[in-house]
Structures are given as structure tokens and as C-alpha cells.
Scaffold this motif. Structure first.
Motif, PDB file in Angstrom:
ATOM      1  N   PRO A  33       0.827  -1.219   0.000  1.00  0.00           N
ATOM      2  CA  PRO A  33       0.000   0.000   0.000  1.00  0.00           C
ATOM      3  C   PRO A  33       0.856   1.262   0.000  1.00  0.00           C
ATOM      4  O   PRO A  33       1.855   1.338   0.706  1.00  0.00           O
ATOM      5  CB  PRO A  33      -0.796  -0.099   1.302  1.00  0.00           C
ATOM      6  N   LYS A  34       0.473   2.214  -0.836  1.00  0.00           N
ATOM      7  CA  LYS A  34       1.146   3.514  -0.939  1.00  0.00           C
ATOM      8  C   LYS A  34       2.653   3.363  -1.158  1.00  0.00           C
ATOM      9  O   LYS A  34       3.455   4.109  -0.612  1.00  0.00           O
ATOM     10  CB  LYS A  34       0.852   4.368   0.269  1.00  0.00           C
ATOM     11  N   ALA A  35       3.029   2.365  -1.977  1.00  0.00           N
ATOM     12  CA  ALA A  35       4.430   2.123  -2.317  1.00  0.00           C
ATOM     13  C   ALA A  35       4.543   1.972  -3.831  1.00  0.00           C
ATOM     14  O   ALA A  35       3.541   1.972  -4.538  1.00  0.00           O
ATOM     15  CB  ALA A  35       4.935   0.857  -1.613  1.00  0.00           C
ATOM     16  N   ALA A  36       5.762   1.840  -4.312  1.00  0.00           N
ATOM     17  CA  ALA A  36       5.996   1.705  -5.750  1.00  0.00           C
ATOM     18  C   ALA A  36       6.870   0.499  -6.016  1.00  0.00           C
ATOM     19  O   ALA A  36       7.674   0.100  -5.180  1.00  0.00           O
ATOM     20  CB  ALA A  36       6.653   2.960  -6.298  1.00  0.00           C
ATOM     21  N   ALA A  37       6.700  -0.088  -7.201  1.00  0.00           N
ATOM     22  CA  ALA A  37       7.527  -1.208  -7.647  1.00  0.00           C
ATOM     23  C   ALA A  37       8.275  -0.782  -8.907  1.00  0.00           C
ATOM     24  O   ALA A  37       7.674  -0.258  -9.847  1.00  0.00           O
ATOM     25  CB  ALA A  37       6.671  -2.429  -7.946  1.00  0.00           C
ATOM     26  N   LEU A  38       9.585  -0.977  -8.901  1.00  0.00           N
ATOM     27  CA  LEU A  38      10.412  -0.721 -10.070  1.00  0.00           C
ATOM     28  C   LEU A  38      10.361  -1.978 -10.934  1.00  0.00           C
ATOM     29  O   LEU A  38      10.793  -3.047 -10.505  1.00  0.00           O
ATOM     30  CB  LEU A  38      11.852  -0.421  -9.644  1.00  0.00           C
ATOM     31  N   LEU A  39       9.813  -1.882 -12.139  1.00  0.00           N
ATOM     32  CA  LEU A  39       9.684  -3.044 -13.017  1.00  0.00           C
ATOM     33  C   LEU A  39      10.825  -3.147 -14.006  1.00  0.00           C
ATOM     34  O   LEU A  39      11.172  -4.237 -14.442  1.00  0.00           O
ATOM     35  CB  LEU A  39       8.351  -2.999 -13.767  1.00  0.00           C
ATOM     36  N   SER A  40      11.405  -2.028 -14.392  1.00  0.00           N
ATOM     37  CA  SER A  40      12.580  -2.045 -15.265  1.00  0.00           C
ATOM     38  C   SER A  40      13.369  -0.770 -15.046  1.00  0.00           C
ATOM     39  O   SER A  40      12.810   0.255 -14.650  1.00  0.00           O
ATOM     40  CB  SER A  40      12.178  -2.155 -16.738  1.00  0.00           C
ATOM     41  N   GLN A  41      14.648  -0.859 -15.326  1.00  0.00           N
ATOM     42  CA  GLN A  41      15.480   0.321 -15.140  1.00  0.00           C
ATOM     43  C   GLN A  41      16.181   0.721 -16.433  1.00  0.00           C
ATOM     44  O   GLN A  41      16.217   1.891 -16.769  1.00  0.00           O
ATOM     45  CB  GLN A  41      16.507   0.082 -14.043  1.00  0.00           C
ATOM     46  N   VAL A  42      16.741  -0.216 -17.153  1.00  0.00           N
ATOM     47  CA  VAL A  42      17.434   0.086 -18.398  1.00  0.00           C
ATOM     48  C   VAL A  42      16.809  -0.795 -19.472  1.00  0.00           C
ATOM     49  O   VAL A  42      17.294  -1.876 -19.756  1.00  0.00           O
ATOM     50  CB  VAL A  42      18.951  -0.197 -18.283  1.00  0.00           C
ATOM     51  N   LEU A  43      15.736  -0.307 -20.043  1.00  0.00           N
ATOM     52  CA  LEU A  43      14.971  -1.097 -20.993  1.00  0.00           C
ATOM     53  C   LEU A  43      14.987  -0.399 -22.334  1.00  0.00           C
ATOM     54  O   LEU A  43      14.694   0.785 -22.425  1.00  0.00           O
ATOM     55  CB  LEU A  43      13.532  -1.219 -20.477  1.00  0.00           C
ATOM     56  N   GLY A  44      15.355  -1.153 -23.390  1.00  0.00           N
ATOM     57  CA  GLY A  44      15.336  -0.604 -24.741  1.00  0.00           C
ATOM     58  C   GLY A  44      13.913  -0.474 -25.224  1.00  0.00           C
ATOM     59  O   GLY A  44      13.004  -1.012 -24.607  1.00  0.00           O
ATOM     60  N   PRO A  45      13.652   0.193 -26.328  1.00  0.00           N
ATOM     61  CA  PRO A  45      12.280   0.450 -26.763  1.00  0.00           C
ATOM     62  C   PRO A  45      11.460  -0.844 -26.789  1.00  0.00           C
ATOM     63  O   PRO A  45      11.903  -1.856 -27.325  1.00  0.00           O
ATOM     64  CB  PRO A  45      12.416   1.038 -28.160  1.00  0.00           C
ATOM     65  N   ILE A  46      10.292  -0.768 -26.191  1.00  0.00           N
ATOM     66  CA  ILE A  46       9.476  -1.961 -26.003  1.00  0.00           C
ATOM     67  C   ILE A  46       8.021  -1.544 -25.846  1.00  0.00           C
ATOM     68  O   ILE A  46       7.726  -0.423 -25.468  1.00  0.00           O
ATOM     69  CB  ILE A  46       9.961  -2.732 -24.754  1.00  0.00           C
ATOM     70  N   TYR A  47       7.127  -2.458 -26.167  1.00  0.00           N
ATOM     71  CA  TYR A  47       5.723  -2.264 -25.813  1.00  0.00           C
ATOM     72  C   TYR A  47       5.526  -2.922 -24.459  1.00  0.00           C
ATOM     73  O   TYR A  47       6.114  -3.957 -24.164  1.00  0.00           O
ATOM     74  CB  TYR A  47       4.783  -2.897 -26.839  1.00  0.00           C
ATOM     75  N   PHE A  48       4.694  -2.323 -23.642  1.00  0.00           N
ATOM     76  CA  PHE A  48       4.476  -2.781 -22.278  1.00  0.00           C
ATOM     77  C   PHE A  48       2.971  -2.849 -22.039  1.00  0.00           C
ATOM     78  O   PHE A  48       2.253  -1.889 -22.308  1.00  0.00           O
ATOM     79  CB  PHE A  48       5.129  -1.784 -21.307  1.00  0.00           C
ATOM     80  N   VAL A  49       2.489  -4.003 -21.572  1.00  0.00           N
ATOM     81  CA  VAL A  49       1.066  -4.185 -21.272  1.00  0.00           C
ATOM     82  C   VAL A  49       0.946  -4.445 -19.777  1.00  0.00           C
ATOM     83  O   VAL A  49       1.677  -5.264 -19.225  1.00  0.00           O
ATOM     84  CB  VAL A  49       0.478  -5.380 -22.055  1.00  0.00           C
TER      85      VAL A  49
END
Length: 107
Positions: A33-49
């Protein structure tokens, strides 16, 4: 020895802060709750769903991409490059499902 293996397995399956094991190309991530998740940091061009499986709104923040609020049950696709984070906006943990889809550029 068993506790070390259990700890290692827990971290690999997302219980230690990272995403759960992928199911094909799909991943899931719990966000406190009231926090964040880092899903990627150095990602080349991509589609994200991303799909919000939780009961709270979540905020998707994609560097060189979109900034969007996702209500419970919402699914969004976007272009992204660089850092992607998802923030839980409510008092309950959030569960998201997501997928990275490479962009293939042909000459």
C-alpha cells in the motif's frame, strides 16, 4: 540449508520484492500500500502491457512513455523505454500483471 533454499526460492518468486516467475511472457507483481515497484530500469524500446488485478488504483510511470492511472480491472498497453514503475495509490496491496513485448525493427 533448507532455510537458505527457501529464502532463495522466495526471492525468485517475488516474495522478496521482485516480480513473480513469468508464465510465458506474463509476470505478476505485488505492490505494498502507498508504495511503488520498479519493473525495469534500463529497458530498450518496447511495448508494455499492464493489468491492475487489485482493488486500488495504480499509477503507471514509464520514462519515454506514458503516465497513466489504472483503475481496478483496467488493462493498458504503451510504448516505453528506460525506467518503468507502478505505484499503489490505496490502503490495500495492489497486484498487477504485466508483459514486455519487444519491438522488432527491420532495415
Amino acid at each position: 540449508m533448507a532455510s537458505t533454499k527457501k529464502s532463495r526460492t522466495a526471492k525468485l518468486t517475488g516474495k522478496g520484492g521482485g516480480p513473480d516467475k513469468p508464465n510465458g511472457r506474463h509476470w505478476t507483481q505485488w505492490i505494498e500500500p502507498k508504495a511503488a515497484a520498479l519493473l525495469s530500469q534500463v529497458l530498450g524500446p518496447i511495448y508494455f502491457v499492464v493489468k491492475n488485478h487489485g482493488r486500488n488504483n495504480v499509477m503507471l510511470m514509464a520514462q519515454h512513455g506514458d503516465l497513466m492511472d489504472l483503475s481496478p480491472g483496467a488493462v493498458r498497453a504503451t510504448y516505453a523505454r528506460g525506467t518503468i514503475t507502478v505505484e499503489s495509490r490505496g490502503e490495500n496491496p495492489a497486484l498487477i500483471g504485466f508483459e514486455f513485448i519487444p519491438i522488432f525493427i527491420t532495415p
